[in-house]
Design an enzyme around this catalytic site. Structure first.
Site, PDB file in Angstrom:
ATOM      1  N   GLY A 120       0.831  -1.188   0.000  1.00 45.85           N
ATOM      2  CA  GLY A 120       0.000   0.000   0.000  1.00 45.85           C
ATOM      3  C   GLY A 120       0.869   1.244   0.000  1.00 45.85           C
ATOM      4  N   CYS A 121       0.378   2.311  -0.605  1.00 43.69           N
ATOM      5  CA  CYS A 121       1.204   3.517  -0.756  1.00 43.69           C
ATOM      6  C   CYS A 121       1.547   4.154   0.587  1.00 43.69           C
ATOM      7  CB  CYS A 121       0.507   4.517  -1.673  1.00 43.69           C
ATOM      8  SG  CYS A 121      -1.189   4.943  -1.204  1.00 43.69           S
ATOM      9  N   ASN A 122       0.575   4.245   1.493  1.00 46.28           N
ATOM     10  CA  ASN A 122       0.856   4.804   2.815  1.00 46.28           C
ATOM     11  C   ASN A 122       1.850   3.936   3.577  1.00 46.28           C
ATOM     12  OD1 ASN A 122      -1.155   6.981   2.656  1.00 46.28           O
ATOM     13  ND2 ASN A 122      -2.665   5.347   2.798  1.00 46.28           N
ATOM     14  N   VAL A 123       1.709   2.645   3.390  1.00 47.56           N
ATOM     15  CA  VAL A 123       2.595   1.686   4.054  1.00 47.56           C
ATOM     16  C   VAL A 123       4.039   1.909   3.626  1.00 47.56           C
ATOM     17  CG1 VAL A 123       3.056  -0.748   4.461  1.00 47.56           C
ATOM     18  CG2 VAL A 123       0.705   0.028   4.089  1.00 47.56           C
TER      19      VAL A 123
END
EC number: 1.2.1.38
Length: 349
Positions: A151-154
């Site tokens: 995931g991008c936030n991850v």
């Protein structure tokens, strides 16, 4: 030798970004573009900026359309990848940009996503540190046939904090991250809260209180890096920028460590990384510095009064946060140079 490529979900933001990057890749040749609602339309009607594909036509997203390619990139909503992948040949490299195969823990999947648990695939963050086995995730991607893109936030939080977790210079039980994110991270579907009239001139926190679906994945990564339990509080804030993430993450400084020890941990972790760069002391990134690139920029400081380490990490959510990570990982799996076809420099102004 070129590898034939199909992109499923090519009409969305992530799919479009895959096409943009693949257009300049010397060894990956896009042959098939699939979509759901846009099947039968010309690509120029959906992605007018992708002129090199202007006359190509989207076909329906079925296993039959995806079969027979060397590489299949899936840019589909969560829950849509498992059934299609089950029908693809085991020797096809399948790279899933969705959430279906990221989590190892089935209970975490049930709590944050629900539905059938498809199981974890090799994780597509080459820079992820491993405490127990040592090294990074890239050695575990060589030759694989299935990859789950983070995931991008991850990605932003992991790259910002993992060196400190790995070196033990920050306390893993007290991690707080607040991320400024653009609406493209939520996809292209029409939603009232993502309309320009709703977000321009404003900012709004969402998924407050540990409810964001990326939370267990963040914890999973940091625990991989540190080898022990991690407690993390993650709050995203929607801001009026089309793309990008600026992640400000803090953790308590572990006893007995100095500012020099802290900086040395990040320098050691990223000294040889092609896409992750630690900025000079006292320097912090802007989102615009990484727009359009597969680069992550990390700024580092110590709040002496509070006894906390502070990291500020900027990535383009559609490149390093999704499509770029997918191609970077595919390059490794195929035995190609890791950075092949990927932009290092951002776009300014």
């Amino acid at each position: 030798m070129s590898f034939s490529v199909a992109v499923a979900g090519a009409s969305g933001y992530a799919g479009g970004e895959l096409l943009r990057l693949l257009a300049d890749h010397p060894r990956l040749e896009v042959q098939t573009l699939t979509a759901f609602q846009n099947a039968g339309e010309r690509l120029r009607e959906v992605h007018p900026h992708l002129t090199s594909y202007a006359d190509r036509t989207f076909v329906e997203t079925t296993a039959e359309q995806l079969a027979g390619h060397d590489v299949v990139f899936l840019a589909l909503p969560h829950g849509k990848s498992g059934a299609i992948t089950a029908e693809l040949d085991d020797q096809t490299l399948v790279v899933d940009c969705g959430a279906d195969h990221r989590l190892v823990d089935e209970a975490a999947w049930d709590a944050f996503y629900g539905g059938d648990f498809a199981g974890a695939w090799p994780y597509g963050l080459p820079e992820l540190l491993h405490a127990e086995e040592g090294g990074t995730q890239r050695t575990r991607l060589s030759g694989v046939k299935r990859i789950a893109v983070p995931g991008c936030n991850v990605t932003a939080i992991t790259l910002g904090l993992q060196p400190g977790i790995r070196a033990g210079v920050i306390e893993p039980e007290d991690v707080v991250a607040v991320l400024a994110v653009g609406p493209s991270g939520a996809g292209r579907s029409l939603r009232t809260n993502l309309l320009a009239s709703e977000i321009l001139g404003s900012a709004s926190a969402y998924a407050v209180g540990g409810t964001h679906r990326h939370t267990p994945e963040i914890r999973q990564n940091l625990e991989t890096a540190g080898g022990g339990h991690v407690s993390v509080s993650f709050t995203p804030v929607l801001v009026p920028m089309a793309r990008g993430i600026l992640a400000t993450a803090t953790a308590r400084l572990a006893p007995g460590f100095s500012a020099h020890d802290v900086r040395a941990a990040w320098e050691l972790a990223y000294a040889d990384e092609p896409f992750v760069h630690l900025l000079p002391e006292g320097t912090f990134p802007n989102v615009s510095d990484v727009t359009g690139s597969n680069t992550a920029l990390v700024g580092l400081a110590i709040d002496e009064a509070a006894g906390r380490v502070v990291t500020v990490t900027a990535i383009d959510n559609l490149v390093k946060g999704t499509a770029g990570a997918a191609i970077q990982s595919a390059n490794i799996a195929l035995g190609l140079p890791e950075a092949m076809g990927l932009p290092v420099n951002g776009v300014a102004p």
